[in-house]
Design a protein around this motif. Structure first.
Motif, PDB file in Angstrom:
ATOM      1  N   PRO A   1      -7.855  -2.486   6.679  1.00 43.35           N
ATOM      2  CA  PRO A   1      -7.545  -1.446   7.051  1.00 43.35           C
ATOM      3  C   PRO A   1      -8.038  -2.362   9.118  1.00 43.35           C
ATOM      4  O   PRO A   1      -9.132  -2.633   8.975  1.00 43.35           O
ATOM      5  CB  PRO A   1      -7.283  -0.746   7.814  1.00 43.35           C
ATOM      6  CG  PRO A   1      -8.463   0.476   7.425  1.00 43.35           C
ATOM      7  CD  PRO A   1      -8.858  -1.215   5.895  1.00 43.35           C
ATOM      8  N   LEU A   2      -7.401  -2.859   9.796  1.00 46.04           N
ATOM      9  CA  LEU A   2      -7.219  -3.108  11.156  1.00 46.04           C
ATOM     10  C   LEU A   2      -7.038  -2.410  12.147  1.00 46.04           C
ATOM     11  O   LEU A   2      -6.462  -1.449  12.644  1.00 46.04           O
ATOM     12  CB  LEU A   2      -6.081  -4.823  11.606  1.00 46.04           C
ATOM     13  CG  LEU A   2      -5.977  -5.554  10.142  1.00 46.04           C
ATOM     14  CD1 LEU A   2      -5.324  -6.589  10.317  1.00 46.04           C
ATOM     15  CD2 LEU A   2      -7.093  -6.279   9.767  1.00 46.04           C
ATOM     16  N   ASP A   3      -7.586  -3.039  13.638  1.00 44.25           N
ATOM     17  CA  ASP A   3      -7.209  -2.335  14.650  1.00 44.25           C
ATOM     18  C   ASP A   3      -5.609  -2.268  14.910  1.00 44.25           C
ATOM     19  O   ASP A   3      -4.970  -3.365  15.271  1.00 44.25           O
ATOM     20  CB  ASP A   3      -7.974  -2.354  16.071  1.00 44.25           C
ATOM     21  CG  ASP A   3      -7.384  -2.241  17.453  1.00 44.25           C
ATOM     22  OD1 ASP A   3      -6.353  -2.188  17.571  1.00 44.25           O
ATOM     23  OD2 ASP A   3      -8.818  -1.374  17.672  1.00 44.25           O
ATOM     24  N   ALA A   4      -4.882  -1.264  15.156  1.00 45.18           N
ATOM     25  CA  ALA A   4      -3.693  -1.535  15.332  1.00 45.18           C
ATOM     26  C   ALA A   4      -3.428  -1.854  17.582  1.00 45.18           C
ATOM     27  O   ALA A   4      -1.804  -2.738  16.311  1.00 45.18           O
ATOM     28  CB  ALA A   4      -3.027   0.613  15.932  1.00 45.18           C
TER      29      ALA A   4
ATOM     30  N   PRO B   1       0.593  -1.254  -0.202  1.00 45.87           N
ATOM     31  CA  PRO B   1      -0.011  -0.221  -0.343  1.00 45.87           C
ATOM     32  C   PRO B   1       1.029   1.369   0.050  1.00 45.87           C
ATOM     33  O   PRO B   1       1.467   1.516   1.093  1.00 45.87           O
ATOM     34  CB  PRO B   1      -1.005  -0.034   1.550  1.00 45.87           C
ATOM     35  CG  PRO B   1      -0.839  -1.594   1.600  1.00 45.87           C
ATOM     36  CD  PRO B   1       0.620  -1.813   0.736  1.00 45.87           C
ATOM     37  N   GLY B   2       0.824   2.139  -0.737  1.00 45.18           N
ATOM     38  CA  GLY B   2       1.194   3.551  -1.600  1.00 45.18           C
ATOM     39  C   GLY B   2       2.421   3.800  -2.504  1.00 45.18           C
ATOM     40  O   GLY B   2       3.081   4.187  -1.897  1.00 45.18           O
ATOM     41  N   THR B   3       2.296   2.392  -3.094  1.00 43.77           N
ATOM     42  CA  THR B   3       2.839   2.698  -4.382  1.00 43.77           C
ATOM     43  C   THR B   3       2.367   2.646  -5.770  1.00 43.77           C
ATOM     44  O   THR B   3       2.445   2.124  -6.384  1.00 43.77           O
ATOM     45  CB  THR B   3       3.795   1.069  -4.636  1.00 43.77           C
ATOM     46  OG1 THR B   3       2.903  -0.056  -4.731  1.00 43.77           O
ATOM     47  CG2 THR B   3       4.688   0.712  -2.878  1.00 43.77           C
ATOM     48  N   HIS B   4       0.558   2.511  -5.595  1.00 48.27           N
ATOM     49  CA  HIS B   4      -0.382   2.356  -6.320  1.00 48.27           C
ATOM     50  C   HIS B   4      -1.099   3.765  -6.675  1.00 48.27           C
ATOM     51  O   HIS B   4      -1.369   5.007  -5.321  1.00 48.27           O
ATOM     52  CB  HIS B   4      -0.773   1.568  -5.758  1.00 48.27           C
ATOM     53  CG  HIS B   4      -1.117   0.012  -6.133  1.00 48.27           C
ATOM     54  ND1 HIS B   4      -0.671  -0.192  -4.398  1.00 48.27           N
ATOM     55  CD2 HIS B   4      -1.243  -0.854  -6.398  1.00 48.27           C
ATOM     56  CE1 HIS B   4      -0.276  -1.583  -5.246  1.00 48.27           C
ATOM     57  NE2 HIS B   4      -0.676  -1.925  -5.637  1.00 48.27           N
ATOM     58  N   ASP B   5      -1.723   4.001  -7.787  1.00 46.07           N
ATOM     59  CA  ASP B   5      -2.106   5.557  -7.586  1.00 46.07           C
ATOM     60  C   ASP B   5      -3.338   5.449  -8.049  1.00 46.07           C
ATOM     61  O   ASP B   5      -4.288   5.408  -8.884  1.00 46.07           O
ATOM     62  CB  ASP B   5      -1.950   5.904 -10.188  1.00 46.07           C
ATOM     63  CG  ASP B   5      -2.411   7.013  -9.906  1.00 46.07           C
ATOM     64  OD1 ASP B   5      -3.178   8.086  -8.938  1.00 46.07           O
ATOM     65  OD2 ASP B   5      -2.004   7.664 -10.828  1.00 46.07           O
TER      66      ASP B   5
ATOM     67  N   LEU C   1      -3.995   1.601   4.085  1.00 44.00           N
ATOM     68  CA  LEU C   1      -5.048   0.850   3.139  1.00 44.00           C
ATOM     69  C   LEU C   1      -5.887   1.348   3.873  1.00 44.00           C
ATOM     70  O   LEU C   1      -7.397   1.300   3.044  1.00 44.00           O
ATOM     71  CB  LEU C   1      -5.044  -0.565   4.432  1.00 44.00           C
ATOM     72  CG  LEU C   1      -4.542  -1.715   4.171  1.00 44.00           C
ATOM     73  CD1 LEU C   1      -4.946  -3.709   5.019  1.00 44.00           C
ATOM     74  CD2 LEU C   1      -4.733  -1.872   2.212  1.00 44.00           C
ATOM     75  N   GLN C   2      -6.141   2.648   4.239  1.00 44.29           N
ATOM     76  CA  GLN C   2      -7.476   3.812   4.403  1.00 44.29           C
ATOM     77  C   GLN C   2      -7.510   4.298   3.332  1.00 44.29           C
ATOM     78  O   GLN C   2      -9.072   4.091   2.678  1.00 44.29           O
ATOM     79  CB  GLN C   2      -7.354   4.439   5.682  1.00 44.29           C
ATOM     80  CG  GLN C   2      -7.930   5.113   6.023  1.00 44.29           C
ATOM     81  CD  GLN C   2      -9.438   4.436   7.078  1.00 44.29           C
ATOM     82  OE1 GLN C   2      -8.842   3.314   7.785  1.00 44.29           O
ATOM     83  NE2 GLN C   2     -10.517   4.582   6.820  1.00 44.29           N
ATOM     84  N   ASP C   3      -6.781   4.375   2.601  1.00 45.15           N
ATOM     85  CA  ASP C   3      -6.348   5.004   1.619  1.00 45.15           C
ATOM     86  C   ASP C   3      -7.266   4.358   0.414  1.00 45.15           C
ATOM     87  O   ASP C   3      -7.915   4.895  -1.059  1.00 45.15           O
ATOM     88  CB  ASP C   3      -5.412   6.176   0.801  1.00 45.15           C
ATOM     89  CG  ASP C   3      -5.095   6.673   1.725  1.00 45.15           C
ATOM     90  OD1 ASP C   3      -5.399   7.532   2.860  1.00 45.15           O
ATOM     91  OD2 ASP C   3      -3.419   6.840   1.705  1.00 45.15           O
TER      92      ASP C   3
END
Length: 339
Positions: free
Chosen positions: A214-217, A152-156, A243-245
């Motif tokens: 996303p999961l609970d921390a 996550p973070g490497t996608h447009d 993952l929230q994005d």
């Protein structure tokens, strides 16, 4: 018995109605009523020649596995077609599967079948919406931990949302489907010209973490191996946060199929097999030591025990993948994701 019976139907040595009476009754996630089996046998006879040709030309198979075609590919294709008719608009069918689970092969076969039934089908991988090479180079300057594309973070994400929304709207204009070439920049890969596709009824959207949420921390306080150090835990938490994005992208799915190996660690073995096959073909491949580092990197990012387990209870369909890559049990635990 099923394979020989289906072959007899294809050869014309037994009538479909007689075959239905001899087909074994089994618990299935799909409709096994006589009417459903009658329709499936008709589809089998109609689709088999073209599917066989497709598998030989595109996948290099000498034969189609009739058992898998009957138990999984045909009924799943019929289920997707039913959802398209039910929604009365183009649909997005999601597929989640890790390395070696066969998600790409499955979507190719489903596309072949659905196209034979008159549906406009397109396939999109989450790999196709990677950020450009230049953008990822800048991203690595900000966060060196994102040294490989994939987490996550490497996608447009904005491009992905735009494409899925355009498909669902039934736009009359061609959809510019993003495409990615992994061979560019010494294997770092880059986006290439999009592929314009018109009249899409069904989009098959696949990827290794499609649908993960996303999961609970607190779940990372006792995270499974290889999340063993504080740095590992920090990376996992950051991936979890990113993952929230992706949730607006997942919310555009109409349904989700999960390809689930009984043991997630099989992905390491499957990756080794894939690399060995590439080397036998004269192509470069990773060493066993490099494969270990590569696979465990992704386990640190989104560990299957943490992120995959919840989806086994909520996905529309869960397909067990056995060590030999063949499908095992098929379960239908959840309901459709979106209306």
């Amino acid at each position: 018995m099923t394979t020989s019976l289906l072959q007899a139907v294809l050869d014309g040595t037994i009538a479909p109605a007689d075959a239905i009476a001899q087909l074994p009754s089994e618990t299935s996630a799909f409709d096994c009523s006589p009417a459903a089996q009658q329709q499936q046998l008709e589809h089998l006879r109609e689709c088999y020649p073209q599917l066989q040709a497709f598998c030989a030309e595109t996948l290099g198979w000498s034969a189609v596995n009739l058992e898998t075609l009957w138990r999984l590919w045909l009924p799943l294709a019929e289920q997707i077609a039913d959802l398209r008719r039910e929604r009365d608009r183009p649909i997005i069918q999601g597929f989640l599967g890790g390395q070696g689970t066969g998600k790409t092969t499955l979507t190719q076969i489903l596309s072949c079948l659905l196209k034979q039934w008159g549906y406009g089908v397109a396939i999109l991988s989450i790999d196709d919406i990677y950020k450009t090479y230049g953008d990822r180079q800048q991203l690595q300057q900000v966060d060196p931990r994102l040294r490989w594309r994939g987490p996550p973070g490497t996608h447009d994400i904005a491009t992905g949302i735009q494409v899925l929304q355009q498909v669902r709207s039934g736009s009359a204009d061609p959809v510019l489907m993003p495409r990615f070439d992994k061979s560019l920049h010494g294997g770092m890969g880059d986006r290439i010209a999009p592929e314009p596709i018109s009249n899409i009824d069904i989009l098959l959207f696949e990827g290794w973490f499609v649908g993960m949420r996303p999961l609970d921390a607190a779940q990372f306080d006792t995270a499974p191996w290889p999340i063993s150090s504080e740095d590992d835990r920090a990376f996992a938490l950051d991936c979890n946060h990113r993952l929230q994005d992706y949730l607006p992208l997942w919310d555009l799915l109409d349904a989700l199929v999960v390809l689930h190996p009984g043991d997630y660690r099989l992905s390491k073995q499957w990756r080794q097999e894939a690399e060995q096959k590439m080397k036998q073909q004269g192509r470069s491949g990773m060493s066993d030591a490099e494969i270990v580092v590569f696979v465990e990197y992704f386990w640190r990012a989104l560990h299957p025990e943490l992120f995959l387990t919840p989806l086994l209870k909520t996905a529309d369909l869960v397909i067990e993948v056995q060590p030999d890559h063949m499908p095992g049990q098929v379960e239908k635990p959840g309901a459709a994701i979106a209306d």
